[in-house]
Design an enzyme around this catalytic site. Sequence first.
Site, short mmCIF file in Angstrom:
data_model
loop_
_atom_site.label_atom_id
_atom_site.label_comp_id
_atom_site.label_asym_id
_atom_site.label_seq_id
_atom_site.Cartn_x
_atom_site.Cartn_y
_atom_site.Cartn_z
N VAL A 74 -14.52 -2.65 5.00
CA VAL A 74 -15.35 -2.15 6.10
C VAL A 74 -16.50 -1.27 5.64
CG1 VAL A 74 -13.57 -2.34 7.87
CG2 VAL A 74 -13.72 -0.24 6.49
N TYR A 93 -13.28 15.50 3.79
CA TYR A 93 -12.57 14.87 4.91
C TYR A 93 -12.97 15.52 6.23
CZ TYR A 93 -8.61 12.96 7.58
OH TYR A 93 -7.84 12.31 8.51
N ALA A 94 -13.03 16.84 6.26
CA ALA A 94 -13.40 17.56 7.49
C ALA A 94 -14.82 17.20 7.90
CB ALA A 94 -13.27 19.06 7.28
N LYS A 113 -14.86 13.70 9.44
CA LYS A 113 -14.26 13.63 10.77
C LYS A 113 -15.09 14.37 11.82
CE LYS A 113 -10.82 11.00 9.70
NZ LYS A 113 -10.77 9.62 10.24
N GLY A 121 -8.47 -0.59 9.57
CA GLY A 121 -7.37 0.16 8.98
C GLY A 121 -6.06 -0.09 9.71
N SER A 137 -10.12 13.70 13.64
CA SER A 137 -8.96 14.47 13.21
C SER A 137 -9.15 15.91 13.67
CB SER A 137 -8.82 14.44 11.67
OG SER A 137 -7.91 15.42 11.21
#
Length: 253
Positions: A69, A160-161, A164, A16, A147
Amino acid sequence: MECETLLKDQTAIVTGGTSGIGKAIALTYAQQGARVAIFGSNKEKGERALQELSQEKMSGEVYFFPVDVTQKPQVDEAVKSVIEKFSKVDILVNNAGITRDQLLMKMTEEEWDTIMDVNVKSCFNLTNTLIRSMLKARKGVIINMSSVVGISGNAGQANYAASKAAIIGFTKALAKEVASRNILVNCIAPGFISTPMTNELSDLQKESILAKIPLGRMGDASDVAQMALFLASPMAKYITGQVFVVDGGMTIC
């Protein structure tokens, strides 16, 4: 330690790395003498990143490798190409990440799976491919990008949480597996950093975020890059399995 030589003769892979935090890390590493291989799926963005980085003063070099990836065969081939070109990889930064924000009740299976593939599976793919060469060399540095959302959670970001938070667990488990071979595995948890991703937020959303940050501003990608430099450098040779929060004080308890 001489300036601009913290990573002299080191080879790093940054996933990234075509924009935002990843590009800032690539630049910072190259400024400190490293050879940096940027992995990204968008060839046009990769070429543009190389052009932009070429305008900067660097004692190292930056290269772009087009690779998805989330696809293990592509990762295997790209890593093989890097090792053939530079003979080794000393540093891996698993930075690739995306968001697909949605309330859980409205979230689709695709929105969940896509996040897990890009944010979590990519970490497995790269690390699984590289770890044998690091074990053989009896040294290496792996830095995973989490994050603050993976620590504190955030409404509308369950996918997302979760991804991460998974990276934090992955970091700690792997650190215990490979510490005896002098391989350091750490995690960075950025807060709200000014990147193309956060630039998509509305002014109202940004105001709400800033109100929660004691330092009163969003961070710069370079703030995270400096932490990534520290963790990759000899200064962090006795640190592993840790999560470093870079958030302007937002998650102070």
